[in-house]
Design an enzyme around this catalytic site. Structure first.
Site, PDB file in Angstrom:
ATOM      1  N   ASP A   1       1.386  -1.301  -0.344  1.00 55.98           N
ATOM      2  CA  ASP A   1       0.015   0.091  -0.089  1.00 55.98           C
ATOM      3  C   ASP A   1       0.655   1.105   0.159  1.00 55.98           C
ATOM      4  OD1 ASP A   1      -2.424   1.383   0.079  1.00 55.98           O
ATOM      5  OD2 ASP A   1      -2.531   1.451   2.656  1.00 55.98           O
TER       6      ASP A   1
ATOM      7  N   ASP B   1      -2.169  -0.405   5.758  1.00 54.98           N
ATOM      8  CA  ASP B   1      -2.420  -0.263   6.728  1.00 54.98           C
ATOM      9  C   ASP B   1      -4.156  -0.244   7.130  1.00 54.98           C
ATOM     10  OD1 ASP B   1      -2.021   1.920   5.077  1.00 54.98           O
ATOM     11  OD2 ASP B   1      -3.013   3.047   7.383  1.00 54.98           O
TER      12      ASP B   1
END
Length: 270
Positions: A35, A219
């Site tokens: 990410d 996250d």
């Protein structure tokens, strides 16, 4: 009965995974999915100000040169995240995987999402009008999604933002609403997310997640879809101090720990 997933704080440290027992083989190199915001780069109050630290970019270049498949999977627009990372030899899955590009000019997108672009256009215009009076609210259009940021909105005004997004969702039955870190999103309501994008990319890479090490670092709530599809065969690594339950297998405390983990991974490569 649903499987109980552990809180992040109870997960083993992903740094120890590389330090203690993980061995890589030259004929079976891992695949790396990352990410961007909150994982590779700090989350900024203004999304445009997010940037990839130079030392991380250098490490990613070396990891790619070692022969790994590397993909950045982001909620950002594909072109935006590709520009911020700035490495043309990586794969980029933007808008939670609806729009994917790769080396050599490769580019593909989900046709079902293209059909819903007019609805996204309408919802974008409506939300900008509704939220124009809410100080700090930011309506960010991506090609296949609309992100409504409320990080800079006063606590007393957050409900107005949520209610506006929920109302807009009701007006567009083919869109669905997602939540995240100080953000709401509207995107096409089709069976596609970061997890499906990961599986699609693994097929393109011609690797089998049953036998090839697969790492996914993320996250946010949308990264849970990727942790889920790996199902313990790959290794999901969640980043940050969030105490929520997660389907990740390991944890890293913060973004500096991610940077250290990438360096350790590079050192481990044969």
């Amino acid at each position: 009965m649903e499987k109980p997933y552990p809180p992040l704080k109870e997960l083993p440290d992903a740094l120890a995974l590389l330090d203690e027992r993980f061995n890589l083989k030259p004929d079976n190199l891992p695949v790396l999915f990352l990410d961007f915001d909150g994982t590779l780069a700090p989350i900024e109050n203004d999304p445009e100000k997010a940037s990839l630290p130079a030392e991380v970019k250098d490490t990613l270049v070396k990891i790619k040169q070692a022969g790994l498949h590397v993909a950045v999977v982001s909620g950002r627009d594909r072109a935006d995240v590709a520009r911020k990372v700035g490495l043309p030899d990586l794969y980029y899955a933007g808008s939670h995987g609806f729009d994917i590009s790769g080396p050599g000019g490769f580019h593909d997108h989900l046709d079902a999402a293209v059909e819903m672009l007019p609805e996204l256009d309408e919802a974008e215009a409506s939300l900008k009008k509704q939220l124009s009076g809410v100080k700090g609210a930011l309506v960010e259009r991506k090609r296949f999604a609309i992100a409504i940021h409320y990080r800079n909105v006063a606590d007393t005004e957050v409900d107005k933002v949520r209610e506006a997004v929920e109302a807009e969702k009701q007006q567009h039955s083919r869109l669905k609403m997602l939540g995240g870190k100080k953000i709401y999103e509207l995107k096409p309501d089709v069976k596609w997310d970061k997890g499906q994008a990961v599986l699609w990319l693994l097929k393109r890479f011609e690797v089998d997640k049953e036998s090839t090490p697969v790492f996914y670092l993320g996250d946010d709530l949308t990264d849970e879809d990727a942790f889920r599809v790996l199902g313990g065969k790959g290794l999901g690594i969640i980043v940050g101090p969030d105490g929520r339950e997660t389907e990740a297998d390991y944890a890293l405390e913060d973004i500096p720990a991610v940077h250290l983990w990438l360096k350790k991974l590079l050192e481990k490569l044969p």
